[in-house]
Enzyme design. Structure first.
Site, PDB file in Angstrom:
ATOM      1  N   GLU A  80      45.261  13.497   6.116  1.00  0.00           N
ATOM      2  CA  GLU A  80      44.273  12.431   6.277  1.00  0.00           C
ATOM      3  C   GLU A  80      44.976  11.086   6.466  1.00  0.00           C
ATOM      4  OE1 GLU A  80      41.187  13.130   6.560  1.00  0.00           O
ATOM      5  OE2 GLU A  80      40.958  15.090   5.597  1.00  0.00           O
ATOM      6  N   CYS A 142      37.089  13.056  -2.560  1.00  0.00           N
ATOM      7  CA  CYS A 142      38.414  13.002  -1.932  1.00  0.00           C
ATOM      8  C   CYS A 142      38.623  11.673  -1.223  1.00  0.00           C
ATOM      9  CB  CYS A 142      38.569  14.142  -0.926  1.00  0.00           C
ATOM     10  SG  CYS A 142      38.681  15.753  -1.717  1.00  0.00           S
ATOM     11  N   HIS A 161      44.386  17.641   2.525  1.00  0.00           N
ATOM     12  CA  HIS A 161      43.350  18.624   2.205  1.00  0.00           C
ATOM     13  C   HIS A 161      43.927  20.027   2.354  1.00  0.00           C
ATOM     14  CE1 HIS A 161      39.596  16.003   2.480  1.00  0.00           C
ATOM     15  NE2 HIS A 161      39.416  16.768   1.424  1.00  0.00           N
TER      16      HIS A 161
END
Length: 194
Positions: A80, A142, A161
């Site tokens: 991410e 998250c 993730h």
């Protein structure tokens, strides 16, 4: 000092692969020079936020890496790039969502990690699993944790993730994959400091 967090159980996931992977990473270590600390975060906005703020104020790590479970990803590890501030409508494990549906009331819309995930993604491979890039961590705990950490750590945070555990994706496998990815991240941090 580098800091790593995984998340506790939520919904049908009584064992959260993110925490299993982080524990496994901690067993493996990152070489002698890296003091590695780990913590399990609850799937609760407010509590996760408090813990993250505490990490940055008390420990001031070089890098904090948060690992989360992406239930939709069957055999994918997702890097991410940024955290988003607004749009947190989904309720957490305690049934709450953040005030104003955002992380930091006057915070920027999004914050990018100082880690260049694209470069990282181009340069690493983990046998047996695909790695992809993402610019949307999903507007749940998250993403919320990531944004909070980027905010307090001036961008020196990363979010990965991982998929749920399965026969092919074991905690050991994920721990090894994390080790590969994070060593590359730390190398990038070192280059940035020079």
């Amino acid at each position: 000092l580098s800091f790593f967090s995984g998340f506790g159980p939520f919904r049908q996931y009584l064992v959260n692969s993110s925490w299993e992977a982080v524990k496994e990473l901690s067993k493996r270590g990152l070489g002698e020079n890296i003091d590695l600390r780990i913590m399990q975060l609850p799937v609760v906005y407010q509590k996760a936020k408090q813990q993250v703020c505490k990490i940055w104020t008390t420990l001031q790590p070089l890098l904090t890496v948060h690992v989360g479970l992406a239930s939709s990803a069957t055999a994918l590890i997702i890097l991410e790039q940024c955290g988003k501030n607004k749009g947190y409508q989904e309720r957490d494990a305690c049934g709450f969502h953040p005030e104003g549906a955002c992380c930091v009331l006057d915070g920027p819309e999004k914050i990018e990690s100082t880690i260049d995930m694209k470069t990282l993604w181009k340069n690493i491979s983990v046998e047996g699993i695909d790695i992809i890039l993402s610019r949307d961590a999903g507007r749940y705990i998250c993403d919320y944790t990531y944004y909070t950490s980027l905010y307090h750590g001036n961008g020196r945070a990363a979010f990965i993730h991982v998929p749920p555990l399965s026969e092919s994706v074991t905690a050991e496998f994920l721990g090894k994959a994390l080790q590969t990815i994070i060593l590359a991240m730390l190398e990038q941090c070192g280059e940035q400091r020079e």
